[in-house]
Write a protein that holds these residues in place. Structure first.
Motif, PDB file in Angstrom:
ATOM      1  N   MET A   9       0.831  -1.205   0.000  1.00  0.00           N
ATOM      2  CA  MET A   9       0.000   0.000   0.000  1.00  0.00           C
ATOM      3  C   MET A   9       0.863   1.252   0.000  1.00  0.00           C
ATOM      4  O   MET A   9       0.666   2.171  -0.806  1.00  0.00           O
ATOM      5  CB  MET A   9      -0.941  -0.034   1.205  1.00  0.00           C
ATOM      6  CG  MET A   9      -1.983   1.079   1.238  1.00  0.00           C
ATOM      7  SD  MET A   9      -1.393   2.592   2.043  1.00  0.00           S
ATOM      8  CE  MET A   9      -1.237   2.055   3.742  1.00  0.00           C
ATOM      9  N   SER A  20      -3.256  -1.364  -4.756  1.00  0.00           N
ATOM     10  CA  SER A  20      -2.904  -2.019  -3.486  1.00  0.00           C
ATOM     11  C   SER A  20      -3.606  -1.278  -2.351  1.00  0.00           C
ATOM     12  O   SER A  20      -3.058  -0.349  -1.765  1.00  0.00           O
ATOM     13  CB  SER A  20      -1.382  -2.003  -3.291  1.00  0.00           C
ATOM     14  OG  SER A  20      -0.751  -2.744  -4.311  1.00  0.00           O
ATOM     15  N   ASN A  21      -4.817  -1.688  -2.057  1.00  0.00           N
ATOM     16  CA  ASN A  21      -5.651  -0.924  -1.129  1.00  0.00           C
ATOM     17  C   ASN A  21      -5.847  -1.582   0.233  1.00  0.00           C
ATOM     18  O   ASN A  21      -6.391  -0.955   1.139  1.00  0.00           O
ATOM     19  CB  ASN A  21      -7.026  -0.673  -1.756  1.00  0.00           C
ATOM     20  CG  ASN A  21      -6.934   0.192  -2.993  1.00  0.00           C
ATOM     21  OD1 ASN A  21      -6.108   1.099  -3.055  1.00  0.00           O
ATOM     22  ND2 ASN A  21      -7.756  -0.099  -3.994  1.00  0.00           N
ATOM     23  N   SER A  57      -4.998  -2.479   3.828  1.00  0.00           N
ATOM     24  CA  SER A  57      -4.104  -2.016   4.885  1.00  0.00           C
ATOM     25  C   SER A  57      -4.620  -2.508   6.228  1.00  0.00           C
ATOM     26  O   SER A  57      -5.811  -2.780   6.394  1.00  0.00           O
ATOM     27  CB  SER A  57      -3.982  -0.491   4.891  1.00  0.00           C
ATOM     28  OG  SER A  57      -5.222   0.114   5.219  1.00  0.00           O
TER      29      SER A  57
END
Length: 278
Positions: free
Chosen positions: A17, A207-208, A210
């Motif tokens: 992320m 890339s989300n 987290s």
């Protein structure tokens, strides 16, 4: 203190992320690197006052991201600063920024490593000041291990300085910040998959995933004390750096609750020192 819970992929997800967001941050108005190069000082006023004169001192910045705060301390007179971050692209950006400011590796160097591995990764075994900036601790599951690592890097007579968002804010409702909506003592990891970034909410990102954690004030202070540091002060502040709640108003460069509302702490700062050797 409770044993932290963490999904197996927490580190890899968070690194992916952050890696993806580095180029977005470099080009964003939020960080405004052109203005920073002209006037390189990103530090908050209370940090400068509480840390004091850094002239001639060594400083280690843990979880430094792209290095603005790290370099700000160098240009305030620190003899040598070292920034550490687990994102390789962030470290490369920090190195480029240092070079553009005329700061060579003898004054400002950056290391790509996990914060828990800092004691083995940084060039020296101890620093006059170990600094951790805002928005760092939420990315770590184990605050005890963090405190032990950070404390081990404080030289005798030196100190750790931490400025952070107050954990009380994690318990308040997002719209008004006026009522308790979440569990202050929760140890559950918070998994988010929202696209974008705080520096550009509309940025297209892939890339989300987290993973974050909240750490109570008592846990942070107790962990540092158990690691052998003496807490010199703990200050709570009624300001924050972004629109954490819909009700916040921007005044004097910070976000605050409306003047007719009772105040709650939105940030805190502390200094914890290691006594000089006998």
């Amino acid at each position: 203190m409770h044993k932290p819970m963490a999904p197996e992929d927490w580190r890899e997800a968070n690194r992916a992320m952050w890696d993806e967001r580095v180029p977005i941050h470099i080009g964003s108005d939020y960080y405004d690197l052109d203005s920073f190069r002209r006037e390189p000082d990103s530090l908050r006023g209370f940090e400068v006052e509480e840390v004091g004169d850094v002239t001639g001192r060594t400083l280690l910045h843990l979880q430094c991201h792209i290095g603005l705060d790290t370099l700000s301390w160098a240009l305030r007179g620190a003899r040598q600063v070292v920034g550490l971050d687990f994102s390789e692209p962030a470290v490369e950006a920090a190195r480029d920024l240092a070079a553009s400011l005329g700061l060579g590796p003898d004054r400002a160097s950056f290391v790509a490593a996990d914060v828990y591995d800092a004691a083995e990764a940084v060039p020296d075994s101890a620093y006059d000041i170990v600094y951790t900036g805002v928005g760092a601790l939420c990315w770590l599951p184990d605050i005890v291990r963090w405190a032990e690592t950070a404390a081990s890097l404080v030289a005798p007579g030196g100190f750790l300085y931490l400025a952070e968002f107050h954990p009380m804010t994690d318990a308040l409702d997002d719209e008004t910040g006026g009522r308790i909506a979440y569990d202050y003592f929760s140890r559950q990891p918070w998994v988010d998959e929202s696209p974008g970034t705080y520096a550009d909410l509309d940025a297209a990102t892939v890339s989300n995933r987290s993973v974050e954690w909240q750490h109570t004030l008592g846990d942070v202070v107790s962990a540092l004390a158990a690691a052998g540091l003496r807490v010199d002060f703990l200050h709570e502040h009624d300001i924050t750096l972004f629109q954490r709640f819909g009700s916040l108003e921007r005044r004097d460069g910070y976000f605050r609750l409306p003047a007719d509302r009772p105040r709650v702490p939105l940030m805190y700062s502390l200094r914890a020192s290691r006594p000089p050797e006998a």
